[in-house]
Design an enzyme around this catalytic site. Structure first.
Site, PDB file in Angstrom:
ATOM      1  N   GLU A 145       3.668  -2.814   0.612  1.00 46.44           N
ATOM      2  CA  GLU A 145       4.806  -2.590   1.711  1.00 46.44           C
ATOM      3  C   GLU A 145       4.150  -2.656   3.004  1.00 46.44           C
ATOM      4  O   GLU A 145       4.496  -2.414   3.828  1.00 46.44           O
ATOM      5  CB  GLU A 145       5.620  -1.800   1.345  1.00 46.44           C
ATOM      6  CG  GLU A 145       6.659  -3.020  -0.280  1.00 46.44           C
ATOM      7  CD  GLU A 145       7.622  -1.790  -0.433  1.00 46.44           C
ATOM      8  OE1 GLU A 145       8.470  -0.760   0.773  1.00 46.44           O
ATOM      9  OE2 GLU A 145       8.792  -2.715  -1.336  1.00 46.44           O
ATOM     10  N   GLU A 186       8.937  -5.559  -7.296  1.00 47.59           N
ATOM     11  CA  GLU A 186       9.700  -4.814  -7.749  1.00 47.59           C
ATOM     12  C   GLU A 186      11.259  -5.678  -7.970  1.00 47.59           C
ATOM     13  O   GLU A 186      11.238  -5.568  -6.561  1.00 47.59           O
ATOM     14  CB  GLU A 186       9.902  -3.628  -6.789  1.00 47.59           C
ATOM     15  CG  GLU A 186       8.222  -2.842  -6.173  1.00 47.59           C
ATOM     16  CD  GLU A 186       8.360  -1.369  -5.317  1.00 47.59           C
ATOM     17  OE1 GLU A 186       9.922  -1.675  -4.938  1.00 47.59           O
ATOM     18  OE2 GLU A 186       7.733  -1.333  -5.260  1.00 47.59           O
TER      19      GLU A 186
END
Length: 826
Positions: A183, A254
């Site tokens: 991320e 995710e």
């Protein structure tokens, strides 16, 4: 003849080797999907982190994941767990990464290995080892030579370890994907050009390690070729803009099954229906891999949780903290995976089309031209109103915010809003065998400057002082006062004020506890202000600063700080007294930690006395012994009248507890704490509790945990179980004579249904564990259900009016619902 046999055997061996080589082709990809050993796959993945459970739990967790329809397990690799001291590695116990991956492979499942090395994951320091902070001139996660040197060295070590064990799919192993970084887009702008250079370097460095499987980056729009950029979030079917190249597949790394909790949070929820909707939506829009984060969250054992994060992690996942199936989430997703597998051929080889039916309604379908192979997804995006749609000449009812799956473009086998699978409720049952507890106590010595002499002008920074070896550090100083310095009026007392950067603190004056204070996950800093009693002469001030995990996210993590920064005493006759520059002593850790009082050997190094009834003094160690709870269910401990601290069982920490930090609902964020069964011996288990603020150990309970309360809630309009259909080659067909909705119940662990606690065919309402009768119910509901289910491990009860009403329907005009609650036992 013997020679002929030898030649024949040699030929067979060569043929087997040739076949094996042909089979192991590694992993490639195109714009449609990953291609594993030459075969396209729909991939259903779940995150299970090996350090958040025990090796004894791994086989059962993996088995349940596979039974839930998964074919991939995703895990991070935890740098600070494996290299806590520079150059010293630990791959033992629940850090045995190789063993975990091999177990997955033995279950014929794949692995996504998220190497990081920054992982966030609500894990202490985001997985980065503390010693990295002390590398000269380092800047984490940037185009910074010291950081890149250590990152590359670590990543190469992990990759080589996997290669040595032949664990990559290109070697015949289960690892089909690896992830570098995590991320990074969320902080990239903070580093400007250095961030852009870093992410390109990281991707290219990883690819250069030549694993034979693709590398991915999550939430990284500018992932360099051939790295695949993937989505994280709750609704990637609608929020993901897609891969940054048309020849990359659409992957979801995710899909959050709930939300992790921090101390002070209320419960976190995400419904099974919303989760199923998001997955069906993603696969309807060209997705071919989804990963549930988490599928099993587990336990942040010891001091492994990140700043203010609870010890329980993602308990709302399909497998709860204890590894038990959380229903209906586990079962509803299992049914979804089966429904999507019935669509596999059209999804992977068909041509996608979209038909807008109205403002909120659409049909997405995949067809292989010239064949009858077709799969459709009918979507109602209206979150309030149900809809009836016409698709290819047939009428279909769609509940609000739902997707119906039609593997042949005709037959509804699954709807995301209609849960056919069973429900359950978790029970914490006090163990009769384990709760014969006789507590002893040993107060921690409160140091002053005679024991911890001054060694610095100002209080030290807490992170660099503890170096992540303990949560605790003492700060000591002393002041000499005369009678004229002290307030003359009895109604006025001096006030100790400590401004701290975090995270929590206990304050003692002349050895007496004066109070505590703490920050929060949002704002780590706080101000402790407590009235104190001072005396003429020398007064000792002792502050116990503590951390609740290191930070795990954000830019420039190496520049985060904690601990006291300003110390003053208000209300003296001479005015406010600033002690910040008074000269301070420092002690890292508690005396009890140093002698390992929580172990059998260490417990003999301190004096113990019988624990007093009621609330004890602040900063006290408590110990007792207990026998293993009956049965083999998971075990938990509840400490409702304790405050904040840590628990050890037979020398192993089960994590931090915190009961006095309440959520906005007036309850602790976590009330029960998991004790892994593997930590427990048959008898004489040493239980040690450190309590900070003064608690009552008499309230502590050892509990068995089960989900033996099972339920079903089915309406007449629910589709039959998805197990009623199958696809063989290109043919989609029913596998039962008459597919109808039914209530399906099944006990775990070969238990049987011993009681029907609730049954109503009519308009019941409520949830599993708390059903209620509505205005209409069949009086023979319980009799019918008992006849179908009592004494059985599993049962199915048809949703048929004739069965329940016997010609006497008291409310014929309403849609009927069947609600059942049953009890399982041996």
């Amino acid at each position: 003849m013997k020679r002929l046999v030898i030649l024949s055997a040699l030929f067979s061996l060569l043929l087997a080797v040739a076949c094996a080589k042909k089979k192991v082709q590694g992993v490639t990809y195109d714009g449609t999907s990953l291609i594993i050993n030459g075969k396209r796959e729909l991939l259903f993945s779940g995150s299970i982190h090996y350090p958040r459970s025990t090796p004894e739990m791994w086989p059962d967790l993996i088995r349940k994941a596979k039974q839930g329809g998964l074919n991939v397990i995703q895990t991070y690799v935890f740098w600070n767990a494996h290299e806590p001291v520079q150059g010293q590695f630990n791959f033992e116990g629940n850090y045995d990464l190789v063993k975990f991956i091999k177990l997955i492979g033995e279950n014929k499942m794949y692995v996504t290995l998220r190497v990081g090395p920054f992982i966030q994951a609500e894990w202490n320091h985001g997985g980065l080892p503390y010693w990295l902070r002390e590398v000269q001139n380092i800047t984490f996660r940037s185009d910074n030579p010291p950081f890149k040197y250590h990152m590359k060295k670590y990543v190469k070590m992990i990759v080589q370890k996997m290669k040595d064990e032949k664990l990559f799919a290109s070697q015949g192993g289960p690892i089909i994907l690896s992830q570098i970084e995590n991320e990074y887009n969320s902080i990239q702008l903070a580093y400007r050009d250095a961030g852009t250079r870093y992410v390109q370097w990281a991707g290219n460095m990883a690819v250069g390690l030549k694993t034979g499987v693709p590398w991915i980056m999550c939430k990284q729009r500018d992932a360099p070729d051939p790295v695949i950029n993937a989505c994280n979030g709750r609704h990637c079917g609608d929020t993901f803009t897609g891969p940054n190249r048309p020849y990359k597949p659409t992957l979801w790394t995710e899909n959050w099954t709930a939300q992790y909790r921090v101390f002070g949070d209320p419960p976190s929820q995400r419904s099974a229906e919303d989760l199923a909707f998001s997955v069906a939506r993603f696969f309807a829009k060209n997705g071919t891999l989804t990963n549930y984060y988490m599928y099993h969250g587990g336990t942040n054992l010891g001091r492994t949780s990140a700043v203010f994060t609870t010890t329980r992690y993602y308990d709302e996942a399909p497998l709860d903290e204890y590894g038990l199936q959380r229903e209906p989430k586990w079962g509803h997703l299992k049914d979804l995976h089966r429904a999507l597998r019935l669509c596999r051929k059209p999804l992977l080889w068909g041509s996608p089309k979209v038909q807008r039916l109205s403002k909120d309604l659409e049909a997405r379908y995949y067809e292989i031209p010239g064949t009858k192979v077709c799969a459709a997804f009918l979507t109602n995006n209206n979150t309030v109103l149900p809809q009836v749609v016409n698709f290819r000449g047939e009428q279909y009812y769609l509940p609000p915010h739902s997707i119906s799956v039609l593997p042949d473009c005709k037959t509804v086998v699954y709807n995301t809003q209609n849960i056919v699978s069973q429900h359950n409720s978790r029970n914490f049952i006090k163990s009769e065998k384990a709760n014969k507890l006789k507590w002893e106590m040993s107060p921690e010595i409160i140091p002053d400057t005679s024991r911890v002499p001054v060694n610095s002008k100002t209080p030290a920074e807490l992170y660099s002082l503890t170096k992540d070896t303990t949560d605790y550090a003492w700060f000591t100083t002393s002041i000499e006062l005369e009678t004229r310095d002290l307030p003359m009026r009895k109604d006025i007392k001096p006030v100790l004020r400590v401004a701290s950067l975090g995270h929590a603190m206990l304050a003692f004056v002349n050895g007496e506890f004066v109070g505590s204070s703490h920050g929060s996950h949002i704002d780590k800093s706080f101000v402790l202000q407590k009235p104190i009693v001072l005396k003429p002469g020398v007064n000792h001030i002792s502050l116990l600063g503590s951390t609740v995990g290191f930070p795990d996210s954000g830019a420039y993590m190496e520049h985060r700080f904690a601990g006291p920064r300003l110390v003053t005493i208000l209300g003296l006759n001479t005015g406010t007294l600033d002690l910040t520059l008074n000269g301070w002593g420092h002690q890292v850790g508690l005396d009890g930690e140093k002698v390992r009082v929580y172990t059998q050997g260490g417990s003999h190094r301190v004096q113990w006395t019988k624990a007093t009834q009621g609330v004890g003094r602040a900063l006290t160690w408590y110990k007792t012994y207990f026998d293993a709870p009956e049965g083999n269910q998971p075990v938990a401990i509840r400490l409702p009248q304790m405050t904040k601290g840590m628990v050890w069982v037979n020398g192993k920490s089960i994590g931090r507890y915190w009961y006095t930090y309440l959520s906005p609902l007036g309850q602790p964020s976590q009330s029960e704490y998991h004790i892994p069964r593997s930590f427990i011996k048959p008898t004489d288990n040493l239980l040690v509790v450190l309590d900070e603020d003064g608690g009552n150990p008499g309230s502590v309970e050892i509990l068995n945990v089960d989900r033996d309360t099972i339920c079903s809630y089915i309406t007449e309009y629910h589709p039959p179980s998805v197990k009623s259909w199958a696809r063989k080659n290109s043919h989609f067909r029913p596998v039962v004579e008459d597919a109808k909705p039914a209530a399906h119940l099944k006990c775990a662990n070969h238990k049987k249904i011993v009681a029907i606690e609730f049954a109503s065919f009519g308009d019941p309402y409520g949830i599993c564990g708390n059903f209620n009768y509505g205005k209409c119910t069949s009086p023979i509901s319980k009799d019918i259900v008992e006849k179908h289910c009592l004494g059985k491990t599993s049962c199915a009860v048809p949703i048929e009016r004739g069965l329940f009403n016997k010609g006497n329907d008291g409310c014929p005009s309403i849609m009927k619902t069947l609600a059942i609650q049953a009890k399982c036992s041996h």
